[in-house]
Design a protein around this motif. Structure first.
Motif, PDB file in Angstrom:
ATOM      1  N   VAL A 118     -32.483 -10.660  48.115  1.00  0.00           N
ATOM      2  CA  VAL A 118     -33.380  -9.541  47.817  1.00  0.00           C
ATOM      3  C   VAL A 118     -32.967  -8.932  46.483  1.00  0.00           C
ATOM      4  O   VAL A 118     -31.774  -8.697  46.248  1.00  0.00           O
ATOM      5  N   GLU A 119     -33.936  -8.679  45.636  1.00  0.00           N
ATOM      6  CA  GLU A 119     -33.677  -8.035  44.348  1.00  0.00           C
ATOM      7  C   GLU A 119     -34.629  -6.866  44.170  1.00  0.00           C
ATOM      8  O   GLU A 119     -35.799  -6.943  44.548  1.00  0.00           O
ATOM      9  N   CYS A 120     -34.118  -5.775  43.584  1.00  0.00           N
ATOM     10  CA  CYS A 120     -35.009  -4.680  43.184  1.00  0.00           C
ATOM     11  C   CYS A 120     -34.295  -3.800  42.169  1.00  0.00           C
ATOM     12  O   CYS A 120     -33.066  -3.818  42.047  1.00  0.00           O
ATOM     13  N   GLU A 121     -35.096  -3.054  41.452  1.00  0.00           N
ATOM     14  CA  GLU A 121     -34.578  -2.026  40.556  1.00  0.00           C
ATOM     15  C   GLU A 121     -33.794  -1.009  41.374  1.00  0.00           C
ATOM     16  O   GLU A 121     -34.176  -0.682  42.494  1.00  0.00           O
ATOM     17  N   ALA A 122     -32.699  -0.530  40.827  1.00  0.00           N
ATOM     18  CA  ALA A 122     -31.917   0.474  41.545  1.00  0.00           C
ATOM     19  C   ALA A 122     -32.733   1.751  41.706  1.00  0.00           C
ATOM     20  O   ALA A 122     -33.234   2.301  40.721  1.00  0.00           O
ATOM     21  N   PRO A 123     -32.906   2.229  42.932  1.00  0.00           N
ATOM     22  CA  PRO A 123     -33.656   3.479  43.128  1.00  0.00           C
ATOM     23  C   PRO A 123     -32.946   4.672  42.482  1.00  0.00           C
ATOM     24  O   PRO A 123     -31.707   4.749  42.465  1.00  0.00           O
ATOM     25  N   VAL A 124     -33.737   5.585  41.990  1.00  0.00           N
ATOM     26  CA  VAL A 124     -33.229   6.880  41.526  1.00  0.00           C
ATOM     27  C   VAL A 124     -33.571   7.863  42.637  1.00  0.00           C
ATOM     28  O   VAL A 124     -34.669   8.416  42.705  1.00  0.00           O
ATOM     29  N   LEU A 169     -29.996  -4.071  38.472  1.00  0.00           N
ATOM     30  CA  LEU A 169     -30.702  -4.509  39.669  1.00  0.00           C
ATOM     31  C   LEU A 169     -29.764  -4.489  40.875  1.00  0.00           C
ATOM     32  O   LEU A 169     -28.555  -4.693  40.749  1.00  0.00           O
ATOM     33  N   VAL A 170     -30.353  -4.238  42.024  1.00  0.00           N
ATOM     34  CA  VAL A 170     -29.641  -4.346  43.286  1.00  0.00           C
ATOM     35  C   VAL A 170     -29.972  -5.713  43.879  1.00  0.00           C
ATOM     36  O   VAL A 170     -31.150  -6.085  43.973  1.00  0.00           O
ATOM     37  N   ARG A 171     -28.927  -6.456  44.257  1.00  0.00           N
ATOM     38  CA  ARG A 171     -29.121  -7.751  44.918  1.00  0.00           C
ATOM     39  C   ARG A 171     -28.392  -7.719  46.250  1.00  0.00           C
ATOM     40  O   ARG A 171     -27.213  -7.373  46.309  1.00  0.00           O
ATOM     41  N   VAL A 172     -29.125  -8.067  47.302  1.00  0.00           N
ATOM     42  CA  VAL A 172     -28.588  -8.091  48.654  1.00  0.00           C
ATOM     43  C   VAL A 172     -28.822  -9.482  49.235  1.00  0.00           C
ATOM     44  O   VAL A 172     -29.895 -10.074  49.026  1.00  0.00           O
ATOM     45  N   VAL A 173     -27.830 -10.009  49.947  1.00  0.00           N
ATOM     46  CA  VAL A 173     -27.938 -11.324  50.558  1.00  0.00           C
ATOM     47  C   VAL A 173     -27.987 -11.161  52.079  1.00  0.00           C
ATOM     48  O   VAL A 173     -27.068 -10.596  52.680  1.00  0.00           O
ATOM     49  N   VAL A 174     -29.061 -11.640  52.684  1.00  0.00           N
ATOM     50  CA  VAL A 174     -29.203 -11.678  54.140  1.00  0.00           C
ATOM     51  C   VAL A 174     -28.856 -13.093  54.573  1.00  0.00           C
ATOM     52  O   VAL A 174     -29.513 -14.053  54.154  1.00  0.00           O
ATOM     53  N   ALA A 175     -27.808 -13.234  55.394  1.00  0.00           N
ATOM     54  CA  ALA A 175     -27.354 -14.586  55.735  1.00  0.00           C
ATOM     55  C   ALA A 175     -26.662 -14.589  57.086  1.00  0.00           C
ATOM     56  O   ALA A 175     -26.157 -13.569  57.555  1.00  0.00           O
ATOM     57  N   ALA A 193     -36.976  10.369  46.189  1.00  0.00           N
ATOM     58  CA  ALA A 193     -36.775   9.492  45.036  1.00  0.00           C
ATOM     59  C   ALA A 193     -37.622   9.915  43.848  1.00  0.00           C
ATOM     60  O   ALA A 193     -38.704  10.499  44.000  1.00  0.00           O
ATOM     61  N   ASP A 194     -37.133   9.566  42.652  1.00  0.00           N
ATOM     62  CA  ASP A 194     -37.888   9.763  41.420  1.00  0.00           C
ATOM     63  C   ASP A 194     -38.630   8.498  41.010  1.00  0.00           C
ATOM     64  O   ASP A 194     -39.455   8.532  40.102  1.00  0.00           O
ATOM     65  N   ASN A 195     -38.302   7.379  41.630  1.00  0.00           N
ATOM     66  CA  ASN A 195     -39.038   6.140  41.387  1.00  0.00           C
ATOM     67  C   ASN A 195     -39.271   5.446  42.726  1.00  0.00           C
ATOM     68  O   ASN A 195     -38.767   5.886  43.760  1.00  0.00           O
TER      69      ASN A 195
END
Length: 397
Positions: free
Chosen positions: A269-275, A313-319, A346-348
């Motif tokens: 999983v990848e996404c922009e870091a939330p503010v 970016l935030v990257r999370v691995v589900v495994a 959140a601001d974003n």
């Protein structure tokens, strides 16, 4: 006693018992998870839901003499609870005035919501919400909140209105760092009129038992249907992008991804870091909508526990097995489940993306240092030990 005219308390008890028995048959239907392990979890869920709703219906139905009930702890989980929260509910009367007093201790935030009822009830919704931050309350503070009644002339008084139709107050305590410290303590009392508990009557206990029966029955089917309906809004291994739940809390958004992973596969999983003040990724069982093990395994990680990569970016691995990175969500070996992204205040509004990759290819799929960087088995054990030590405090009796 003639069967044609049972007393109301006996009739209510019989109806409750019939409903619990029927629930044991209902969860064997094909719309519920059906493996032997999932079925075992289902019967445990039924038993714990009986504990939850009997305690709420019989022990916490009187708005004249309210008490906070801790729900969604380790024994009373329903409706996809946040593993970073403690949930406390109390019954109230919209015409009453109440005083909430508390000590924050290590609690870092709370969200207080005045509600009509829970989502699985016929009548539900949030009428008013406010956070500890909004009220100027910080970790370690003692505080007092006036709930309901006329707005005080003194602006220093922390006051929360009770809109028409309010029937309960719900508090979600947030624990970000999972420290081994005292959790928050809250009390509630009605202050606009004296409380003189009356002796129990057959009609009153019948009302309480019916409340327990109704909540139990609706919770079992509602949340299974909720997950199944959510799954139809998208494709497996793809995020249904974040939204605010209808009639839910305005400050919170949720994104869902229903994963389906074969042995030897992982979900990146990848996404922009939330503010945001708070965000997290958490895994849930299907059918029962309970969190997967999140104390002795890493079934959930929040913004304090998740590393942000150097590119923002935030990257999370589900495994199913440990990939040796910090941001690992452990499926417990479940081939299917639900991944929830939460973002609060959140601001974003980042939109997570997910991709299935071969577990053996993770090292080449992730850049060096991605997903929080390498984590040794010793570091993993230390992280889990710290989680367990915190949970022992948070869920102590």
């Amino acid at each position: 006693m003639p069967e044609s005219s049972p007393l109301p308390d006996h009739a209510a008890w019989a109806a409750l018992c019939d409903t619990m028995k029927a629930a044991g048959d209902r969860i064997l239907a094909p719309d519920f998870p059906g493996s032997p392990e999932e079925r075992a979890e289902g019967f445990r869920h039924l038993a714990q839901q009986a504990v939850c709703w009997l305690a709420w219906g019989v022990g916490h139905l009187d708005p004249a003499d309210p008490r906070f009930m801790r729900q969604n702890d380790l024994l009373t989980r329903w409706g996809g609870p946040n593993v970073d929260n403690v949930y406390k509910h109390a019954r109230i009367d919209a015409e009453g005035t109440y005083r909430i007093r508390g000590l924050m201790h290590s609690c870092e935030e709370f969200l207080l919501a005045v509600r009509i009822g829970n989502m699985h009830q016929e009548r539900y919704g949030t009428l008013h919400e406010v956070t500890a931050t909004d009220l100027g309350i910080a970790p370690g503070d003692s505080f007092e909140i006036l709930l309901g009644g006329p707005e005080p002339a003194d602006p220093a008084v922390r006051w929360v209105p009770l809109p028409e139709g309010a029937r309960m107050v719900a508090v979600r305590e947030y624990y970000y760092d999972w420290q081994e410290h005292e959790p928050a303590v809250l009390t509630i009392e009605r202050v606009d009129r004296p409380t003189v508990p009356q002796r129990l009557t057959p009609g009153r206990i019948a009302e309480q038992l019916e409340e327990a029966r109704s909540q139990f029955e609706r919770s079992i089917t509602y949340w299974n249907d909720y997950q199944r309906a959510a799954r139809t809004r998208g494709e497996d291994n793809t995020f249904i992008q974040p939204r605010t739940e209808p009639k839910g809390l305005k400050g919170l958004v949720y994104g869902f991804c229903f994963y389906r992973l074969a042995p030897g596969e992982a979900l990146v999983v990848e996404c922009e870091a939330p503010v945001a003040r708070y965000w997290s990724y958490q895994l849930y069982q299907l059918g029962w909508f309970e969190p997967v093990e999140s104390i002795h395994r890493t079934g959930g990680l929040n913004h304090r526990q998740t590393a942000v990569d150097a590119d923002g970016l935030v990257r999370v691995v589900v495994a199913h097995e440990d990939p040796g990175v910090a941001n690992w969500l452990d499926t417990e070996g479940r081939s299917e489940g639900m991944l929830t992204f939460r973002c609060a205040w959140a601001d974003n509004r980042p939109e997570p993306k997910a991709q299935v990759v071969a577990f053996a290819d993770l090292e080449t799929r992730l850049a060096p240092g991605a997903a929080g960087g390498p984590t040794t088995p010793e570091e993993r054990r230390a992280h889990l030990a710290a989680r367990a030590a915190h949970a022992a405090w948070r869920f102590r009796t």
